[in-house]
Design an enzyme around this catalytic site. Structure first.
Site, mmCIF file in Angstrom:
data_model
loop_
_atom_site.group_PDB
_atom_site.id
_atom_site.type_symbol
_atom_site.label_atom_id
_atom_site.label_comp_id
_atom_site.label_asym_id
_atom_site.label_seq_id
_atom_site.Cartn_x
_atom_site.Cartn_y
_atom_site.Cartn_z
ATOM 1 N N HIS A 94 0.903 -1.131 -0.229
ATOM 2 C CA HIS A 94 -0.273 0.018 -0.073
ATOM 3 C C HIS A 94 0.916 1.258 0.013
ATOM 4 C CE1 HIS A 94 -3.020 3.191 1.049
ATOM 5 N NE2 HIS A 94 -3.943 2.421 0.761
ATOM 6 N N GLU A 166 -3.634 1.668 -7.325
ATOM 7 C CA GLU A 166 -4.200 3.094 -6.571
ATOM 8 C C GLU A 166 -3.265 4.042 -6.847
ATOM 9 O OE1 GLU A 166 -6.287 1.797 -2.531
ATOM 10 O OE2 GLU A 166 -4.210 1.318 -2.279
#
Length: 249
Positions: A94, A166
């Site tokens: 992430h 993302e």
């Protein structure tokens, strides 16, 4: 066979036992698209609570895992510990960990490999910064991140991976990639899978989108041919998460 739609909810460092119980209770009682795979990632301290509360349609993921077996690694969680508590998924890569905790591509790749070796499924997060996008380097960045994982993970193991694109500039900012921007990058990832892993991987591996996904934009994004679902941040803490799960209904 069409790829099964996938929606992940990353709670990040949010929630209490009471609020997470409320979120999961609402999910359990909601009418959710039965053709969508749903995974939630609460903070580590609430993983067991979430797993105990979640019904059969909702799986539970760790937000992080270490790349080494049990040992002298203060503050980390091992694959073995997650498996011991019947946690079946983990996030890796992430952007908040890449940026704030300086996790590089190789470390993310080793985590991904360790998780797969230990029997976990992985939501592998990749994405570019605003500066990289403005410099026209988006595809270079995401393929570099994927190349690092391909050095560790064999072609046969990629069926344990969901790729989450993302864009860093869209995470928690209220900005969102246009449907055209998202589709362009997802198609490039699909092309990379075809060329670097296998045509079968390109056909079967799910590529999901994350970055300010809401109940207002999820349906347009879900209609794109290479968008196979979402990794949702802040909205996963709200009732609107159900609308995002049902984006294809």
């Amino acid at each position: 066979m069409p790829r099964k739609f996938f929606v992940g909810g990353n709670f990040k460092m949010n929630g209490t036992a009471k609020s997470i119980t409320h979120i999961i209770t609402n999910l359990n009682s909601a009418k959710l698209d039965p053709s969508t795979e749903i995974v939630i990632a609460p903070p580590a301290i609430y993983l067991v609570l979430a797993r105990q509360l979640a019904n059969g349609q909702v799986a539970v993921s760790a937000q992080n895992v270490f790349d080494k077996p049990n040992g002298a690694f203060t503050g980390e969680l091992s694959v073995e510990q997650l498996r011991d508590e019947k946690i079946t998924w983990t996030l890796a890569g992430h952007s908040e960990r890449r940026v704030l905790l300086r996790e590089d591509d190789e470390f993310v790749a080793r985590k991904t490999k360790a998780a797969i070796n230990g029997g976990l499924n992985v939501i592998l997060c990749i994405g570019e910064s605003l500066e990289e996008r403005e410099a026209g380097k988006t595809i270079d960045v995401v393929t570099r991140q994927l190349d690092a994982v391909a050095e560790e993970v064999s072609p046969a193991e990629w069926n344990k991976v969901v790729i989450a694109y993302e864009p860093i500039w869209a995470i928690g900012t209220g900005k969102v990639a246009t449907t055209e921007q998202a589709q362009e990058v997802h198609a490039s990832i699909r092309k990379w899978l075809n060329e670097k892993i296998s045509p079968e991987a390109a056909e079967n591996i799910r590529v999901i989108y994350g970055g300010s996904v809401t109940e207002n934009n999820c349906r347009d994004l879900a209609a794109q041919p290479d968008v196979d679902g979402f990794l949702v941040g802040g909205a996963s803490l709200k009732p609107a998460f159900v609308d995002i799960i049902n984006a294809r209904l």
